[in-house]
Design a protein around this motif. Structure first.
Motif: not given
Length: 202
Positions: A25-26, A32-34, A150-151, A198-199
């Motif tokens: 997710t970016d 980006q999160l690991d 992201h959440y 989210n949509t």
């Protein structure tokens, strides 16, 4: 055996669903999160047999019931903590509304589960696996729209796996299956809301 495998697999998916879903997710050019690898080590961390307390010496539930309860406990803690984080960091009113609902509903469910655990003399986990905690800590560095995206991605994927887990609990002893049945409508509502929000963010 089939039920036990399903519960173990669903348990691992539930705890790590957010990690797998959010690896790439970016949407805002942010780093980006690991994500932690979902392998045997991760599965062992989620297994009650590796907990500091030896639940096999005191618990009145079998392996499948213990796996469900432990996974539900860790997942419930995560939903509350991430909901509180979203209330602090989100810039979106709908995300904040969803986060507040998550905190309220999962706090209630967590309290319900703890009462069942006391009755069955089963000690629930009280801490996160190290890789899950690391991911949650990394989320604290996200801001604004990047955090929201992201959440909510995490919430959509997490609830799909959580619903599967809770639906698989119908064959467990009555206290646990009744808890799952009571909680399912709440989880279904969460899933619907998360999907809609989210949509709207895309």
């Amino acid at each position: 055996m089939k039920t036990k495998i399903m519960l173990k697999f669903s348990a691992a998916l539930m705890i790590f669903a957010g990690l797998a879903a959010c690896q790439n997710t970016d949407r805002s050019g942010n780093a980006q999160l690991d994500s932690a690898p979902v392998g045997s080590d991760s599965l062992r961390k989620a297994d009650s047999s590796d907990a500091p307390n030896d639940v096999t010496q005191m618990s009145k539930v079998d392996g499948d019931g213990a796996a469900f309860m432990d996974t539900a406990a860790v997942g419930g803690m995560m939903e509350v903590d991430l909901g509180k984080l979203a209330l602090e960091k989100s810039t979106n009113s709908k995300v904040k509304e969803f986060a507040a609902l998550m905190v309220a509903d999962h706090t209630k469910a967590n309290t319900d589960l703890k009462a069942i655990a006391v009755k069955l003399e089963h000690l629930l986990p009280s801490a996160y696996p190290a890789d899950v905690k690391a991911h949650m800590d990394a989320m604290k560095k996200l801001k604004g729209k990047a955090f929201d995206a992201h959440y909510m991605d995490m919430m959509v994927n997490d609830h799909v796996k959580t619903l599967a887990l809770f639906r698989s609990a119908s064959s467990l002893r009555s206290e646990i299956s009744d808890f799952a049945a009571r909680t399912l409508p709440v989880l279904e509502k969460h899933n619907q809301m998360a999907t809609q929000i989210n949509t709207s963010l895309k």
